[in-house]
Design an enzyme around this catalytic site. Structure first.
Site, PDB file in Angstrom:
ATOM      1  N   TYR A   4       8.164  -6.465 -17.136  1.00 40.12           N
ATOM      2  CA  TYR A   4       6.981  -5.616 -16.981  1.00 40.12           C
ATOM      3  C   TYR A   4       5.757  -6.447 -16.588  1.00 40.12           C
ATOM      4  O   TYR A   4       5.560  -7.548 -17.080  1.00 40.12           O
ATOM      5  CB  TYR A   4       6.701  -4.897 -18.306  1.00 40.12           C
TER       6      TYR A   4
ATOM      7  N   GLU B 295      -0.516  -0.858 -21.901  1.00 39.84           N
ATOM      8  CA  GLU B 295       0.846  -0.782 -21.366  1.00 39.84           C
ATOM      9  C   GLU B 295       1.781  -1.848 -21.930  1.00 39.84           C
ATOM     10  O   GLU B 295       2.987  -1.723 -21.834  1.00 39.84           O
ATOM     11  CB  GLU B 295       0.876  -0.769 -19.836  1.00 39.84           C
TER      12      GLU B 295
ATOM     13  N   LYS C 115      10.624  -2.854  -3.983  1.00 40.12           N
ATOM     14  CA  LYS C 115      10.172  -2.421  -5.303  1.00 40.12           C
ATOM     15  C   LYS C 115      10.489  -0.957  -5.553  1.00 40.12           C
ATOM     16  O   LYS C 115      10.332  -0.120  -4.676  1.00 40.12           O
ATOM     17  CB  LYS C 115       8.660  -2.611  -5.416  1.00 40.12           C
TER      18      LYS C 115
END
Ligand code: ATP
Ligand code: MG
Length: 506
Positions: free
Chosen positions: A341, A375, A436
């Site tokens: 992430y 996040e 991506k």
């Protein structure tokens, strides 16, 4: 060395001159709780620690000083080198306490970690976030008492004057403030005066490097970031088969030194990236598992995602929802989980942009606005009893990636060029050049959330606003009002929002 979980993963703590402090610990994060009540100098401390195994090492005290640390440090060896030879191996909180002796509040400038700290020194409370605020920290303060927690819901109802420097106010929680990233907030417990110290800012300058130097820089920093997070554990890496998570898995295999690591991929009945993740798992010889979740089960965890992440940002919740489900289903036993992430933020990967000025605009904007979105919060994995950590947001990795000039990020027609090239020898070629695909896209989350609202009658033009209203309702219920997310009837929330939306259109 890192072990499975950090000594403490969260806390609620108050420093007060009043010995009768009433706290209401409310955590989405799973874990054992240990309560500590003691006096330090003239302050009375009341602490509720959240932890997996023994909490030793999360709380250090000497004289009128106490340091409480949730999370972990990744540059312990460097930090130890700053201390006298006799300073033996001890917990991260001891290390911070010792550094406070020499460096005062500036000790926090030295730390590379994933942590939130609450410390008391004499009449001062010190609250600190890591460079990127990856462990959210919330505070209420009034003259005579400072209360802080790693989950805002634990502070609902505590009274505070609000408006503290170095913080932002929280939606639906009057008086509760969230510390900014890379900040030490110093509060005079008696008088309430505050002082703010910034310990990190995203680099604004850009480095021009030969290709090989740039790829070496990125590979070396990432290798150290992964190694510091892997420790002696057999880690679990959650992978999609995209370049970001595949890079972490490859370096985790290297760091594991012959031990087989685990990988896990998640998909829904509509969308998955299983073939791409499987290719990587095969190449790296990991113990690999796939989890299939129905779209209905995925959406049912929306309240849990808001409960854990304490945000109402639509994009962020759509990224985090599939991960919440993944973490809830990952394993019975507590695991240390590494993810890929965050790589797209300093590399501009989400923007699929080849024009260098536009790519730099996007990177600069994203690096200036990540703070407060939550996040990276560890609570997301802690709802499943796990500890997640993100090597791309290691302080040294983030500094290196952000500071490269845009032409190293997009080069020879490829986005994230520097990362792809750095990892080319570790991964199958199709993985290295794979375009991506965001987690919200690969799992069909954005599409499923949209369909839920459209089916309830929300006009397409109002979708985004309606999603935001749903998240605000959920936030008020599970964060501000303390309802358990299992008790929330999502269909009912959606119907009410849809009713309001169709009225506003007609
Ligand atoms: P890319 O950005 O090139 O697609 P990526 O898929 O690894 O690479 P993201 O799409 O940004 O990265 O996803 C963020 C992280 O979430 C991943 O790095 C991975 O750790 C985790 N993740 C995403 N999708 C899945 C999935 N389907 N199963 C398991 N983990 C996932
Ligand atoms: Mg992806």
């Amino acid at each position: 060395m890192t072990t499975t979980l950090p000594a403490a993963t969260g806390f609620l703590a108050a420093a007060s001159q009043d010995t009768e402090i009433a706290l209401r610990p409310t955590f989405a994060a799973q874990g054992s709780r240990t309560v500590v009540r003691e006096n330090r100098g003239r302050q009375h401390l009341h602490i509720v620690l959240l932890h997996g195994a023994a909490p030793d090492g999360s709380l250090a005290r000497r004289g009128d000083t106490a340091v409480l640390l949730a999370g972990e440090l990744y540059n312990q060896a460097d930090l130890h080198s700053l201390l006298p030879d006799g300073f033996g191996a001890s917990g991260d909180a001891d290390l911070v306490l010792a550094l406070l002796d020499s460096y005062g509040v500036h000790a926090f400038r030295l730390l590379n970690g994933r942590f939130a700290v609450f410390a008391v020194a004499g009449n001062r409370a010190l609250l600190a976030t890591d460079h990127a605020g990856t462990v959210p920290l919330y505070v209420t303060a009034r003259p005579g008492q400072v209360t802080a927690a790693t989950e805002a819901k634990s502070l609902a109802g505590t009274s505070g004057t609000g408006g503290l420097a170095g913080t932002r106010p929280m939606y639906a929680l009057p008086g509760v403030c969230q510390l900014k990233a890379g900040v030490v907030l110093e509060i005079d417990i008696v008088g309430g005066m505050t002082d703010v110290h910034h310990t990190w800012k995203p680099p604004l300058g850009r480095r021009i490097l030969p290709e090989a130097d740039a790829t070496d820089l990125v590979r070396d920093a990432l290798r150290r970031g992964v190694r510091a997070r892997t420790g002696t554990d057999t880690p679990l890496v959650v992978i999609s088969g995209g370049i970001d998570s595949s890079s972490i898995a490859a370096l985790a295999v290297e760091a594991a030194d012959g031990r087989t690591i685990d990988t896990l991929a998640m998909g829904t009945e509509r969308h998955n990236e299983f073939p791409e993740a499987g290719l990587v798992a095969n190449h790296l010889s990991t113990r690999h598992r796939e989890i299939v979740v129905s779209t209905a089960d995925l959406l049912a965890r929306l309240p849990h995602t808001v409960w854990a992440a304490e945000t109402t940002n639509v994009d962020i919740v759509e990224y985090l929802l599939p991960l919440t489900v993944l973490y809830l289903r990952a394993d019975e036993t507590s695991r240390r989980i590494l993810t890929g992430y965050g790589a797209d933020i300093p590399l501009g990967g989400m923007h699929r942009e080849g024009r260098l000025h536009a790519l730099e605009t996007a990177v600069s904007h994203d690096m200036a606005t990540f703070d407060g979105l939550n996040e990276m919060t560890p609570v997301l994995s802690a709802v499943g009893g796990h500890w997640s950590t993100h090597p791309f947001w290691d302080r040294e990795v983030l500094d290196a990636l952000t500071s490269l000039e845009a032409g190293l990020k997009h080069r020879h027609g490829r986005d994230k060029w520097v990362l792809r090239t750095a990892m080319a020898d570790f991964l199958p070629h199709p993985t290295v050049i794979r375009p991506k695909l965001g987690v919200h896209e690969g799992s069909g989350t954005t599409a499923a959330f949209s369909a839920l609202l459209v089916d309830a009658g929300v006009p397409a033009s109002h979708l985004r606003h309606a999603k935001h209203l749903v998240l605000q309702t959920l936030f008020r219920r599970v964060v501000a009002n303390g309802e358990h997310p299992d008790a929330v009837d999502l269909a009912d929330v959606v119907d009410k929002v849809a009713g309001r939306q169709s009225q506003s259109v007609s």
